[in-house]
Design a protein around this motif. Structure first.
Motif, PDB file in Angstrom:
ATOM      1  N   HIS A 291       0.831  -1.212   0.000  1.00  0.00           N
ATOM      2  CA  HIS A 291       0.000   0.000   0.000  1.00  0.00           C
ATOM      3  C   HIS A 291       0.864   1.259   0.000  1.00  0.00           C
ATOM      4  O   HIS A 291       0.645   2.178  -0.799  1.00  0.00           O
ATOM      5  N   HIS A 292       1.835   1.310   0.884  1.00  0.00           N
ATOM      6  CA  HIS A 292       2.649   2.519   0.986  1.00  0.00           C
ATOM      7  C   HIS A 292       3.649   2.640  -0.158  1.00  0.00           C
ATOM      8  O   HIS A 292       4.035   3.753  -0.539  1.00  0.00           O
ATOM      9  N   PHE A 293       4.054   1.508  -0.737  1.00  0.00           N
ATOM     10  CA  PHE A 293       4.924   1.585  -1.906  1.00  0.00           C
ATOM     11  C   PHE A 293       4.152   2.177  -3.080  1.00  0.00           C
ATOM     12  O   PHE A 293       4.669   3.022  -3.812  1.00  0.00           O
ATOM     13  N   ARG A 294       2.893   1.759  -3.241  1.00  0.00           N
ATOM     14  CA  ARG A 294       2.053   2.359  -4.294  1.00  0.00           C
ATOM     15  C   ARG A 294       1.880   3.851  -4.051  1.00  0.00           C
ATOM     16  O   ARG A 294       1.936   4.657  -4.991  1.00  0.00           O
ATOM     17  N   THR A 295       1.637   4.206  -2.793  1.00  0.00           N
ATOM     18  CA  THR A 295       1.453   5.619  -2.450  1.00  0.00           C
ATOM     19  C   THR A 295       2.692   6.427  -2.804  1.00  0.00           C
ATOM     20  O   THR A 295       2.597   7.517  -3.391  1.00  0.00           O
ATOM     21  N   LEU A 296       3.861   5.905  -2.428  1.00  0.00           N
ATOM     22  CA  LEU A 296       5.111   6.601  -2.728  1.00  0.00           C
ATOM     23  C   LEU A 296       5.290   6.766  -4.235  1.00  0.00           C
ATOM     24  O   LEU A 296       5.622   7.857  -4.722  1.00  0.00           O
ATOM     25  N   LEU A 297       5.053   5.706  -4.993  1.00  0.00           N
ATOM     26  CA  LEU A 297       5.212   5.773  -6.446  1.00  0.00           C
ATOM     27  C   LEU A 297       4.255   6.789  -7.068  1.00  0.00           C
ATOM     28  O   LEU A 297       4.591   7.437  -8.062  1.00  0.00           O
ATOM     29  N   SER A 298       3.069   6.928  -6.484  1.00  0.00           N
ATOM     30  CA  SER A 298       2.085   7.859  -7.045  1.00  0.00           C
ATOM     31  C   SER A 298       2.532   9.306  -6.932  1.00  0.00           C
ATOM     32  O   SER A 298       2.001  10.181  -7.627  1.00  0.00           O
ATOM     33  N   HIS A 299       3.504   9.583  -6.043  1.00  0.00           N
ATOM     34  CA  HIS A 299       3.994  10.946  -5.869  1.00  0.00           C
ATOM     35  C   HIS A 299       5.263  11.227  -6.686  1.00  0.00           C
ATOM     36  O   HIS A 299       5.711  12.372  -6.754  1.00  0.00           O
ATOM     37  N   VAL A 300       5.825  10.193  -7.288  1.00  0.00           N
ATOM     38  CA  VAL A 300       7.078  10.372  -8.032  1.00  0.00           C
ATOM     39  C   VAL A 300       6.825  11.125  -9.332  1.00  0.00           C
ATOM     40  O   VAL A 300       5.882  10.818 -10.065  1.00  0.00           O
ATOM     41  N   ARG A 301       7.661  12.092  -9.602  1.00  0.00           N
ATOM     42  CA  ARG A 301       7.547  12.864 -10.834  1.00  0.00           C
ATOM     43  C   ARG A 301       8.791  12.728 -11.715  1.00  0.00           C
ATOM     44  O   ARG A 301       8.759  13.110 -12.882  1.00  0.00           O
ATOM     45  N   ARG A 302       9.870  12.190 -11.171  1.00  0.00           N
ATOM     46  CA  ARG A 302      11.108  12.043 -11.936  1.00  0.00           C
ATOM     47  C   ARG A 302      11.340  10.563 -12.256  1.00  0.00           C
ATOM     48  O   ARG A 302      11.397   9.730 -11.353  1.00  0.00           O
ATOM     49  N   PRO A 303      11.492  10.218 -13.529  1.00  0.00           N
ATOM     50  CA  PRO A 303      11.709   8.819 -13.915  1.00  0.00           C
ATOM     51  C   PRO A 303      12.903   8.174 -13.199  1.00  0.00           C
ATOM     52  O   PRO A 303      12.845   6.997 -12.828  1.00  0.00           O
ATOM     53  N   ALA A 304      13.973   8.936 -12.991  1.00  0.00           N
ATOM     54  CA  ALA A 304      15.164   8.382 -12.342  1.00  0.00           C
ATOM     55  C   ALA A 304      14.849   7.978 -10.896  1.00  0.00           C
ATOM     56  O   ALA A 304      15.326   6.948 -10.411  1.00  0.00           O
ATOM     57  N   GLN A 305      14.044   8.784 -10.215  1.00  0.00           N
ATOM     58  CA  GLN A 305      13.658   8.452  -8.842  1.00  0.00           C
ATOM     59  C   GLN A 305      12.787   7.199  -8.830  1.00  0.00           C
ATOM     60  O   GLN A 305      12.940   6.322  -7.972  1.00  0.00           O
ATOM     61  N   ARG A 306      11.882   7.114  -9.765  1.00  0.00           N
ATOM     62  CA  ARG A 306      10.997   5.947  -9.852  1.00  0.00           C
ATOM     63  C   ARG A 306      11.824   4.673 -10.049  1.00  0.00           C
ATOM     64  O   ARG A 306      11.608   3.666  -9.375  1.00  0.00           O
ATOM     65  N   ASP A 307      12.776   4.729 -10.979  1.00  0.00           N
ATOM     66  CA  ASP A 307      13.625   3.568 -11.260  1.00  0.00           C
ATOM     67  C   ASP A 307      14.429   3.165 -10.023  1.00  0.00           C
ATOM     68  O   ASP A 307      14.578   1.973  -9.729  1.00  0.00           O
ATOM     69  N   ALA A 308      14.952   4.159  -9.295  1.00  0.00           N
ATOM     70  CA  ALA A 308      15.758   3.872  -8.107  1.00  0.00           C
ATOM     71  C   ALA A 308      14.922   3.203  -7.025  1.00  0.00           C
ATOM     72  O   ALA A 308      15.355   2.235  -6.382  1.00  0.00           O
ATOM     73  N   LEU A 309      13.706   3.694  -6.814  1.00  0.00           N
ATOM     74  CA  LEU A 309      12.828   3.119  -5.794  1.00  0.00           C
ATOM     75  C   LEU A 309      12.377   1.717  -6.176  1.00  0.00           C
ATOM     76  O   LEU A 309      12.310   0.817  -5.327  1.00  0.00           O
TER      77      LEU A 309
END
Length: 238
Positions: free
Chosen positions: A170-188
């Motif tokens: 649940h919280h991983f989905r929440t965190l991903l929903s706030h990501v705006r930078r592709p590099a951050q998304r890939d790192a997480l």
């Protein structure tokens, strides 16, 4: 790059929670919920607005309602839930008028329901979310933005994340929903995949040692892997 400093809101709390067991966001959410309930029981129980909100929500959700059970909280809980019970009784005693189009009414009748019953069921349902859940959603947003703000400064938070139990689904989905930078998304994504891979290894070892051929082997860190798997997908035990 310099490490994030303590002036990023929630950062120190997140790092401390990551050093513990389980999802760091779940840990901090529970603390926030406990503080909310404390404030309600000891300071705000006579606030008409808050009591109306709880009544409109038909009480707190199952998980948060049982946080009311604590030493000294019985009287305040009784006052709050007296409103909830009275509200439900008033609705049943004065049921709302049925509504809907002709075909909606026909469909309700074909389904064995009356328009009156449908309107009553809708009125007895929560008219707004649990107030603690609303607060939890705000906390989730703050925690997610904190992680991303820290990640924008350095990879320090990723190192703590990698060494942690990871975030629940649940919280991983929440965190991903706030990501705006592709590099951050890939790192997480990469770090969370590492967490799941490590847990999968422990689950496989737990399953292997439960095979009758290996019953003589003692359990190690994988002993509670199945419980951690539940928590990491469905959230912590209430």
């Amino acid at each position: 790059m310099p490490a994030p400093n303590k002036y990023i809101p929630y950062y120190d709390d997140i790092i401390e929670a990551m050093a513990g067991t389980g999802c760091a966001f779940c840990t901090l959410q529970l603390r926030a919920a406990e503080r909310y309930i404390d404030a309600l029981l000891w300071e705000s129980v006579n606030d008409p607005r808050i009591r109306r909100e709880v009544s409109a929500a038909r009480g707190f959700c199952n998980h948060h309602a049982w946080l009311l059970v604590r030493p000294g909280g019985a009287l305040s809980s009784a006052i709050i839930y007296k409103d909830v019970v009275q509200s439900a009784a008033r609705i049943v005693q004065n049921p709302p008028a049925a509504a809907g189009s002709f075909w909606q009414r026909v469909w309700a009748r074909l389904g064995g329901r009356t328009r009156h019953a449908d309107a009553l069921v809708a009125a007895l349902s929560p008219q707004q979310p649990c107030p603690v859940c609303i607060n939890a959603g705000e906390i989730d947003a703050h925690l997610s933005e904190t992680v991303l703000a820290a990640l924008a400064k350095s990879n320090d938070v990723l190192q703590h994340y990698q060494a942690s139990s990871g975030l629940c689904l649940h919280h991983f989905r929440t965190l991903l929903s706030h990501v705006r930078r592709p590099a951050q998304r890939d790192a997480l994504l990469a770090v969370q995949l590492e967490v799941w891979a490590a847990l999968n290894v422990e689950l496989a070892e737990f399953i292997r040692k439960n095979d009758h051929q290996f019953r003589g082997e003692k359990f190690g860190a994988e002993r509670d892997a199945w419980e951690r798997a539940i928590a990491l997908t469905s959230g912590p035990q209430p």
